[in-house]
Design a protein around this motif. Structure first.
Motif, short mmCIF file in Angstrom:
data_model
loop_
_atom_site.label_atom_id
_atom_site.label_comp_id
_atom_site.label_asym_id
_atom_site.label_seq_id
_atom_site.Cartn_x
_atom_site.Cartn_y
_atom_site.Cartn_z
N UNK A 1 39.90 -6.04 41.88
CA UNK A 1 40.01 -4.59 42.04
C UNK A 1 41.10 -4.29 43.08
N UNK A 2 41.52 -3.04 43.13
CA UNK A 2 42.56 -2.67 44.09
C UNK A 2 41.95 -2.46 45.47
N UNK A 3 42.72 -2.78 46.50
CA UNK A 3 42.27 -2.56 47.89
C UNK A 3 42.08 -1.07 48.14
N UNK A 4 42.99 -0.27 47.58
CA UNK A 4 42.94 1.18 47.77
C UNK A 4 41.61 1.76 47.29
N UNK A 5 41.15 1.30 46.11
CA UNK A 5 39.90 1.84 45.56
C UNK A 5 38.68 1.33 46.31
N UNK A 6 38.81 0.21 47.01
CA UNK A 6 37.72 -0.28 47.84
C UNK A 6 37.49 0.65 49.04
N UNK A 7 38.59 1.15 49.60
CA UNK A 7 38.52 1.92 50.83
C UNK A 7 38.18 3.39 50.59
N UNK A 8 38.63 3.92 49.45
CA UNK A 8 38.40 5.34 49.17
C UNK A 8 37.04 5.54 48.52
N UNK A 9 36.46 6.72 48.75
CA UNK A 9 35.21 7.07 48.06
C UNK A 9 35.46 7.16 46.56
N UNK A 10 34.46 6.84 45.78
CA UNK A 10 34.60 6.85 44.32
C UNK A 10 34.44 5.46 43.76
N UNK A 11 34.68 5.34 42.46
CA UNK A 11 34.54 4.06 41.77
C UNK A 11 35.72 3.15 42.07
N UNK A 12 35.48 1.83 42.00
CA UNK A 12 36.57 0.87 42.18
C UNK A 12 37.43 0.84 40.93
N UNK A 13 38.70 0.49 41.11
CA UNK A 13 39.64 0.41 40.00
C UNK A 13 40.03 -1.05 39.76
N UNK A 14 39.93 -1.48 38.51
CA UNK A 14 40.31 -2.84 38.16
C UNK A 14 41.80 -3.05 38.39
#
Length: 258
Positions: A56-69
Protein backbone atom coordinates in the motif's frame (compact mmCIF):
# COMPACT_ATOMS: atom_id res chain seq x y z
CA UNK A 1 -10.06 4.90 9.42
CA UNK A 2 -6.96 5.82 11.42
CA UNK A 3 -3.47 4.34 11.09
CA UNK A 4 -3.78 1.99 14.07
CA UNK A 5 -7.05 0.55 12.73
CA UNK A 6 -5.57 0.11 9.25
CA UNK A 7 -2.51 -1.68 10.59
CA UNK A 8 -4.55 -4.12 12.66
CA UNK A 9 -6.93 -4.81 9.77
CA UNK A 10 -4.15 -5.39 7.23
CA UNK A 11 -2.23 -7.64 9.61
CA UNK A 12 -5.26 -9.83 10.27
CA UNK A 13 -6.23 -9.98 6.59
CA UNK A 14 -2.72 -11.20 5.80
CA UNK A 15 -2.96 -13.82 8.55
CA UNK A 16 -0.02 -12.45 10.53
CA UNK A 17 0.27 -12.50 14.29
CA UNK A 18 1.73 -9.51 16.10
CA UNK A 19 4.83 -11.61 16.74
CA UNK A 20 5.24 -12.45 13.04
CA UNK A 21 4.88 -8.82 11.95
CA UNK A 22 7.30 -7.77 14.67
CA UNK A 23 9.88 -10.22 13.31
CA UNK A 24 9.46 -8.84 9.80
CA UNK A 25 9.98 -5.27 11.03
CA UNK A 26 12.71 -6.16 13.56
CA UNK A 27 10.77 -4.63 16.45
CA UNK A 28 9.21 -6.03 19.62
CA UNK A 29 5.68 -7.40 19.78
CA UNK A 30 4.93 -4.67 22.32
CA UNK A 31 5.77 -2.06 19.67
CA UNK A 32 3.20 -3.56 17.31
CA UNK A 33 0.66 -3.63 20.14
CA UNK A 34 1.25 0.08 20.91
CA UNK A 35 0.92 1.02 17.21
CA UNK A 36 -2.35 -0.88 16.90
CA UNK A 37 -3.78 0.63 20.10
CA UNK A 38 -2.81 4.14 18.99
CA UNK A 39 -0.38 4.71 21.86
CA UNK A 40 2.52 5.42 19.50
CA UNK A 41 3.46 5.59 15.81
CA UNK A 42 6.27 3.83 13.91
CA UNK A 43 9.28 5.72 12.69
CA UNK A 44 9.60 6.65 9.02
CA UNK A 45 11.70 3.63 8.02
CA UNK A 46 9.18 1.30 9.67
CA UNK A 47 6.29 3.05 7.91
CA UNK A 48 8.01 2.44 4.58
CA UNK A 49 8.60 -1.21 5.49
CA UNK A 50 4.92 -1.60 6.49
CA UNK A 51 3.83 -0.12 3.15
CA UNK A 52 6.07 -2.59 1.32
CA UNK A 53 4.86 -5.61 3.30
CA UNK A 54 1.20 -4.85 2.65
CA UNK A 55 1.64 -3.33 -0.81
CA UNK A 56 0.00 0.00 0.00
CA UNK A 57 1.07 3.62 -0.31
CA UNK A 58 2.69 5.40 2.64
CA UNK A 59 0.44 8.40 2.00
CA UNK A 60 -2.74 6.34 2.46
CA UNK A 61 -1.36 4.85 5.67
CA UNK A 62 -0.96 8.28 7.24
CA UNK A 63 -4.18 9.91 6.02
CA UNK A 64 -7.63 9.10 7.36
CA UNK A 65 -9.64 6.83 5.08
CA UNK A 66 -9.01 3.53 3.35
CA UNK A 67 -5.53 2.38 2.33
CA UNK A 68 -4.61 2.48 -1.36
CA UNK A 69 -2.92 -0.46 -3.06
CA UNK A 70 0.46 0.16 -4.65
CA UNK A 71 1.43 -2.78 -6.87
CA UNK A 72 4.89 -1.28 -7.44
CA UNK A 73 5.60 -1.13 -3.73
CA UNK A 74 5.33 -4.79 -2.72
CA UNK A 75 8.30 -6.04 -0.75
CA UNK A 76 10.39 -8.77 -2.33
CA UNK A 77 13.38 -8.48 -0.02
CA UNK A 78 14.21 -10.65 2.96
CA UNK A 79 13.64 -9.50 6.52
CA UNK A 80 16.27 -10.72 8.98
CA UNK A 81 15.84 -10.90 12.74
CA UNK A 82 18.07 -12.05 15.55
CA UNK A 83 15.83 -15.11 15.96
CA UNK A 84 16.07 -16.29 12.37
CA UNK A 85 14.84 -15.23 8.95
CA UNK A 86 11.51 -14.72 7.26
CA UNK A 87 10.55 -14.04 3.68
CA UNK A 88 7.18 -13.60 2.02
CA UNK A 89 6.16 -12.38 -1.40
CA UNK A 90 2.67 -12.46 -2.89
CA UNK A 91 2.02 -11.19 -6.39
CA UNK A 92 -0.88 -8.83 -6.99
CA UNK A 93 -1.96 -10.68 -10.12
CA UNK A 94 -4.32 -13.56 -9.47
CA UNK A 95 -5.78 -16.57 -11.24
CA UNK A 96 -8.81 -18.46 -9.89
CA UNK A 97 -8.71 -16.19 -6.82
CA UNK A 98 -5.12 -17.24 -6.07
CA UNK A 99 -2.00 -15.09 -6.49
CA UNK A 100 0.12 -16.17 -9.43
CA UNK A 101 3.11 -16.42 -7.06
CA UNK A 102 3.15 -16.80 -3.29
CA UNK A 103 6.44 -17.39 -1.49
CA UNK A 104 6.39 -17.79 2.29
CA UNK A 105 9.45 -19.36 3.91
CA UNK A 106 11.20 -19.04 7.24
CA UNK A 107 11.10 -20.37 10.77
CA UNK A 108 7.84 -21.84 12.06
CA UNK A 109 4.69 -22.66 10.10
CA UNK A 110 4.84 -20.63 6.89
CA UNK A 111 1.96 -21.36 4.51
CA UNK A 112 1.97 -20.44 0.83
CA UNK A 113 -1.01 -20.71 -1.53
CA UNK A 114 -0.86 -19.68 -5.17
CA UNK A 115 -0.57 -20.88 -8.75
CA UNK A 116 3.14 -21.15 -7.94
CA UNK A 117 3.47 -21.74 -4.20
CA UNK A 118 6.76 -22.01 -2.34
CA UNK A 119 6.63 -22.35 1.42
CA UNK A 120 7.13 -24.58 4.42
CA UNK A 121 3.58 -25.72 3.67
CA UNK A 122 2.73 -25.07 0.01
CA UNK A 123 -0.55 -25.45 -1.85
CA UNK A 124 -0.84 -24.61 -5.54
CA UNK A 125 -0.84 -25.76 -9.14
CA UNK A 126 2.95 -26.00 -8.86
CA UNK A 127 3.95 -26.30 -5.21
CA UNK A 128 7.36 -26.61 -3.57
CA UNK A 129 7.76 -27.06 0.18
CA UNK A 130 8.43 -29.32 3.13
CA UNK A 131 4.76 -30.29 2.85
CA UNK A 132 3.54 -29.75 -0.69
CA UNK A 133 0.04 -30.15 -2.16
CA UNK A 134 -0.72 -29.40 -5.80
CA UNK A 135 -1.13 -30.49 -9.40
CA UNK A 136 2.68 -30.83 -9.52
CA UNK A 137 4.11 -31.13 -6.01
CA UNK A 138 7.73 -31.22 -4.81
CA UNK A 139 8.52 -31.71 -1.11
CA UNK A 140 9.51 -33.98 1.75
CA UNK A 141 5.82 -34.89 1.79
CA UNK A 142 4.21 -34.25 -1.58
CA UNK A 143 0.58 -34.82 -2.49
CA UNK A 144 -0.78 -34.16 -5.96
CA UNK A 145 -1.58 -35.37 -9.44
CA UNK A 146 2.21 -35.64 -9.91
CA UNK A 147 4.24 -35.85 -6.70
CA UNK A 148 7.99 -35.87 -6.12
CA UNK A 149 9.35 -36.14 -2.60
CA UNK A 150 10.67 -38.32 0.20
CA UNK A 151 7.09 -39.46 0.78
CA UNK A 152 5.04 -38.97 -2.36
CA UNK A 153 1.30 -39.57 -2.77
CA UNK A 154 -0.08 -38.94 -6.24
CA UNK A 155 -3.10 -39.78 -8.35
CA UNK A 156 -0.99 -40.14 -11.48
CA UNK A 157 2.81 -40.21 -11.02
CA UNK A 158 4.61 -40.55 -7.68
CA UNK A 159 8.40 -40.42 -7.33
CA UNK A 160 10.03 -40.69 -3.92
CA UNK A 161 11.74 -42.80 -1.28
CA UNK A 162 8.23 -44.04 -0.51
CA UNK A 163 5.83 -43.45 -3.38
CA UNK A 164 2.15 -44.25 -3.79
CA UNK A 165 0.43 -43.54 -7.09
CA UNK A 166 -0.97 -44.95 -10.30
CA UNK A 167 2.61 -44.95 -11.64
CA UNK A 168 5.13 -45.09 -8.80
CA UNK A 169 8.92 -44.98 -8.68
CA UNK A 170 10.77 -45.27 -5.38
CA UNK A 171 12.72 -47.33 -2.90
CA UNK A 172 9.27 -48.53 -1.85
CA UNK A 173 6.75 -48.12 -4.66
CA UNK A 174 3.04 -48.90 -4.37
CA UNK A 175 0.53 -48.43 -7.16
CA UNK A 176 -0.78 -49.79 -10.44
CA UNK A 177 2.54 -49.73 -12.32
CA UNK A 178 5.49 -49.65 -9.93
CA UNK A 179 9.28 -49.51 -10.12
CA UNK A 180 11.30 -49.83 -6.94
CA UNK A 181 13.58 -51.82 -4.67
CA UNK A 182 10.35 -53.04 -3.08
CA UNK A 183 7.62 -52.80 -5.69
CA UNK A 184 3.96 -53.62 -5.03
CA UNK A 185 1.22 -53.18 -7.59
CA UNK A 186 -0.74 -54.59 -10.48
CA UNK A 187 2.37 -54.53 -12.68
CA UNK A 188 5.64 -54.39 -10.72
CA UNK A 189 9.37 -54.27 -11.43
CA UNK A 190 11.88 -54.35 -8.58
CA UNK A 191 14.39 -56.27 -6.53
CA UNK A 192 11.35 -57.56 -4.66
CA UNK A 193 8.32 -57.38 -6.94
CA UNK A 194 4.83 -58.32 -5.80
CA UNK A 195 1.98 -57.94 -8.30
CA UNK A 196 -1.56 -59.08 -8.86
CA UNK A 197 -0.78 -59.55 -12.57
CA UNK A 198 2.88 -59.31 -13.63
CA UNK A 199 5.94 -59.20 -11.36
CA UNK A 200 9.48 -58.83 -12.69
CA UNK A 201 12.46 -58.88 -10.33
CA UNK A 202 15.13 -60.79 -8.51
CA UNK A 203 12.33 -62.11 -6.29
CA UNK A 204 9.01 -61.98 -8.13
CA UNK A 205 5.57 -62.94 -6.89
CA UNK A 206 2.56 -62.59 -9.19
CA UNK A 207 0.23 -64.34 -11.59
CA UNK A 208 3.03 -63.99 -14.14
CA UNK A 209 6.31 -64.09 -12.22
CA UNK A 210 9.62 -63.33 -13.93
CA UNK A 211 12.96 -63.50 -12.10
CA UNK A 212 15.54 -65.57 -10.27
CA UNK A 213 13.22 -66.62 -7.42
CA UNK A 214 9.59 -66.71 -8.53
CA UNK A 215 6.17 -67.80 -7.39
CA UNK A 216 3.27 -67.57 -9.84
CA UNK A 217 0.78 -69.33 -12.07
CA UNK A 218 3.13 -68.71 -15.00
CA UNK A 219 6.81 -68.59 -14.14
CA UNK A 220 9.86 -67.48 -16.11
CA UNK A 221 13.10 -68.27 -14.29
CA UNK A 222 16.67 -67.18 -15.04
CA UNK A 223 19.82 -66.62 -13.01
CA UNK A 224 19.83 -63.11 -14.50
CA UNK A 225 16.88 -61.27 -16.04
CA UNK A 226 18.88 -61.01 -19.25
CA UNK A 227 18.71 -64.81 -19.49
CA UNK A 228 14.92 -64.63 -19.96
CA UNK A 229 13.41 -63.89 -23.37
CA UNK A 230 11.38 -60.70 -23.42
CA UNK A 231 9.39 -61.94 -26.40
CA UNK A 232 8.19 -65.02 -24.53
CA UNK A 233 7.15 -62.89 -21.55
CA UNK A 234 5.42 -60.34 -23.79
CA UNK A 235 3.45 -63.11 -25.44
CA UNK A 236 2.42 -64.48 -22.03
CA UNK A 237 1.30 -61.05 -20.81
CA UNK A 238 -0.80 -60.38 -23.91
CA UNK A 239 -2.26 -63.88 -23.75
CA UNK A 240 -3.31 -63.48 -20.11
CA UNK A 241 -4.13 -59.76 -20.25
CA UNK A 242 -4.79 -58.81 -23.91
CA UNK A 243 -5.87 -55.25 -23.06
CA UNK A 244 -2.58 -54.34 -21.37
CA UNK A 245 -1.19 -51.11 -22.79
CA UNK A 246 1.80 -51.69 -25.08
CA UNK A 247 3.86 -49.10 -23.15
CA UNK A 248 3.38 -51.08 -19.93
CA UNK A 249 4.32 -54.32 -21.71
CA UNK A 250 7.55 -52.76 -23.01
CA UNK A 251 8.35 -51.31 -19.58
CA UNK A 252 7.89 -54.66 -17.86
CA UNK A 253 10.02 -56.56 -20.35
CA UNK A 254 12.76 -53.97 -20.92
CA UNK A 255 15.11 -55.55 -18.29
CA UNK A 256 14.87 -58.93 -20.06
CA UNK A 257 17.10 -60.38 -22.76
CA UNK A 258 16.27 -60.89 -26.39
Amino acid sequence: MKFNEKLQKMRKEKGLSQEALAEMLDVSRQAISKWESGQSYPETDKLIAISEIFGVTVDSLLKDGEVQDDSYNTSSTQFWTTRGSFFEYKSKRTFLDMPLVHVNIGLGVRKAKGVLAIGNIATGVLSIGLVSVGFLAFGLLSIGLIGIGSLSLALLVAIGAVSVGAFSIGAVAIGVVTLGAVSIGMYSVGALAVASRVAVGDHAYGHIAVGRVVDGAREFIGYNLSDISRYEVRAAILEEYPNTDSLIVRLLTSPLGR
